[in-house]
Scaffold this active site. Structure first.
Site, PDB file in Angstrom:
ATOM      1  CB  SER A 245      -0.897  -0.017   1.234  1.00 56.43           C
ATOM      2  OG  SER A 245      -1.898   0.962   1.100  1.00 56.43           O
ATOM      3  CD  GLU A 246      -0.761   3.867  -3.433  1.00 56.40           C
ATOM      4  OE1 GLU A 246      -0.826   2.640  -3.261  1.00 56.40           O
ATOM      5  OE2 GLU A 246      -1.606   4.518  -4.082  1.00 56.40           O
TER       6      GLU A 246
END
Lengths: 235, 217, 217, 235
Positions: free
Chosen positions: B45-46
């Site tokens: 998840s960035e």
């Protein structure tokens, strides 16, 4: 000379109108709630805010937008609130949209004393317009500049009196990057401990980057998208 | 014709053992529900997490633990948190094996548009421009046509671009297509969908070679 | 004329409350012994530590805990470890308030040479080039002359440079000098050392304005 | 597919002659002792080694120099050993000296997908000769390129089966940077634990950067400069 300040009012008291201010957080996660509260109370205005997002109508940077304290917003994703949209469309608010990785890396560049960095993000799009493009090994990159910010307002989980900071889970996000990137870095923490209590192997932001620190209070930590699995009744 | 969950199911077939994967908002997020049991896939998840898990049980939400869609989530054993610069650093360095994201338009040369509609309020590109410019393997999940029935697979994008010549594959409710130097190439059709329908709904150049198998869902 | 410990003592007078300081190998390292009690000075070691403490007591050496001179050390409360990129990042970004390092030669324009002697085995510049190019306040600690009696304060460096126009101040066994646009400017003399001796041993341009006080050691 | 390897022999077995290999550590602190031991035993040769230092005569990279396994050394500070000097002067060994911060940042650049960075280190010196100089805000910077390395051999304190790494004290140094910078990263750890045992908030190198991991053995951890204060006999 201590870095420890009493509260949020004291710590932002000299932050002038027109300042360029970085605010940590992703969405409403890990935002400097106390500093925002103090800025709203004081009414500091004409601010340029650098933050991944712009809060919601009644929380985060949204509170500052309601008071018209923000002149320019530099972010990667905005518009979770109606007042933002109104001010943008009416021309009251200037907005600069930046790819999220570029936003993060321009903070890193400032914190690491690198005047510019290269990223492929935005090549061939309107983000790249007017920017220097450079080819390395057959791939095009944009040259993007380090941010220059007056203040960074960051939120950590724990901090010590030497200014060392530790973040929790995804509330880390932009906070350590912005903490390194501004002329004056203000950290609010959920728990302030004496120097020596944090494990030196596990400091995320070394105290050299932090100029002021205080223990925040009344954290709301609002959740933007509450998503859960329902417990099966037969479990 | 597939529904959204079936598109996600088909996308899940692209996952391979040990893959690090970034899933965009919308249909791509649903892919997490269809990771085959026993397959070791790690979700990035960035906003700063490797090893994203399921949504929390009711009451177990942690405001400090969200994904890039700002949803409350959990972690799996072996997860790691990091800052946004490292997050996009690993994306830029090609360490993420697969990125699946939504799109408004894809061109026959692999350009993608998914962030801005002129005349409408622009919310921003978030991490999409970084992802499409950097990831080595980009698959788009989207409907084949827009609500007006117009093809979203075009000779060239009309909307402002998010990235250039980056999309490798597209999965829609009708078909799986790859992007080649010849334009779109039809790989699979959804159960019950004819090649003719796909041809008629694909505005960009489309090659159809031999018999096109039905997807296995 | 000062001995090495006295030079270190004089250098310690440059420290200010709250300063983050990087001390080079040799005389600069000795400065740590003369930090005034009650003055909060944090030592940075460029191999990845803020808050360097004294040498360990005998038997307390930890092979994982060394300084940039590869000596076993300890930490003080509030210390932090980090990697070499962050270490030089904070140096490059000007977060380190003061750097004290040794030199073979300094020029009247503030150039410094301290890493290479042609014809001799070159060991490398280590972190010196980064430090002199980045630190905002660089003080050189060295002998005024080389073993042959030749001045090390020159119109221009003869040896290969480490950095250009970066040295702000020099402390030697004879004098304290600053580097100005006019060349070296004499600020203090060592106890018992005459201005004439300093003038005679300084090859670069030297200004002497008014009475030159003796150092307070 | 597991990242966990049995031992140092297995983990370096496919590392070919002529490879470009990064080795973590500062002096002898935090060096991949086990991997070096295995490379020496196997006799892999013609290596280009990127490492801050080159060990001492009978430890660290010095052991590989004695076996003439190193064709080129890229470092910031060398020559703590006589054999190095002999090979350098005889022309058997090629040496490229790089400022320490540049060395670190070129690793970071590789790990973060940035093809080049700007640093003021070396401007106006022979290090800057032939390199592109660029002025930002009145100050000159050299453009330096990201490293391209085939293997990184790093040493961590703890690691887990997902490849996550935690370093201890100043043994961290170049290890997390090189771990990010190579095509294949091999980590040796003092203690290998199951995924889930390390605190996810305190991972220094996320597992995505680590391809192979194994538990090392027989760590000598030699001290290069033992410096101590003598205990006063009357205390």
């Amino acid at each position: 000379m201590t870095k420890v300040f009493k509260n949020e009012q004291e710590v932002i008291d000299d932050l002038p109108d027109g300042a360029v201010v970085m605010l940590g957080g992703f969405g409403l996660c890990g935002i400097p709630e106390n500093c925002i509260r103090a800025l709203v109370a004081k009414g500091t205005k004409d601010l340029t805010c650098i933050s991944n997002n712009a809060g919601v109508d009644d929380f985060g940077i949204g509170l500052m937008l309601q008071r018209r304290q923000v002149r320019k917003m530099i972010a990667s994703y905005v518009g979770e609130n109606a007042e933002f949209e109104r001010q943008l469309l009416s021309g009251e608010l200037e907005v600069e949209l930046i790819p999220q990785g570029t936003l993060a890396t321009r903070c890193l560049a400032a914190g690491y004393g690198m005047p510019a960095i290269f990223t492929p993000a935005g090549v061939g799009t309107e983000v790249g317009m007017g920017k220097e493009v450079r080819n390395f090994n057959g791939k095009d990159y944009l040259m993007e500049y380090a941010f220059e910010a007056d203040y960074a307002l960051v939120k950590a989980w724990k901090g010590d009196t030497a200014g060392n900071l530790v973040y929790r889970e995804t509330a880390r996000n932009f906070n350590p990057l912005m903490a390194m990137a501004a002329k004056i870095t203000i950290a609010e923490v959920e728990e302030l401990v004496p120097a020596g209590e944090l494990d030196p192997d596990h400091i995320h932001t070394p105290g050299i980057y932090v100029h002021r620190i205080f223990q925040g209070r009344d954290y709301e930590k609002r959740i933007e998208q509450r998503t859960v699995r329902k417990k099966e009744s037969n479990v | 014709m597939l529904n959204k969950n079936q598109i996600a199911q088909r996308l899940a077939q692209e996952l391979q053992e040990g893959f690090y994967v970034n899933l965009g908002i919308g249909i791509p997020t649903l892919v997490a529900n269809y990771i085959p049991a026993g397959l070791n896939v790690i979700l990035q998840s960035e906003n700063g997490l490797l090893g994203m898990g399921a949504f929390p049980w009711e009451g177990g939400e942690d405001p400090d633990l969200i994904n890039a869609g700002k949803q409350t989530i959990t972690t799996v054993p072996g997860s790691a948190f990091f800052d946004s610069a490292m997050s996009f650093g690993m994306i830029r360095a090609g360490k993420v094996d697969l990125t699946i994201l939504g799109a408004m338009e894809v061109s026959e040369t692999g350009d993608i548009a998914n962030w801005k509609i002129p005349g409408k309020m622009v919310k921003g590109m978030g991490g999409a421009m970084d992802l499409v410019a950097s990831a080595k393997n980009i698959i788009v999940a989207m409907m084949h046509t827009n609500p007006k029935g117009e093809s979203k697979l075009l000779p060239q994008c009309v909307l402002p671009l998010t990235g250039v010549a980056c999309v490798k594959k597209i999965v829609t409710e009708l078909a799986v297509l790859e992007v080649t130097s010849e334009g779109f190439n039809l790989l699979e059709r959804a159960p019950g969908v004819s090649v003719e329908e796909i041809v008629s709904k694909t505005a960009g150049k489309l090659t159809v070679n031999g018999d096109i198998p039905e997807m296995m869902i």
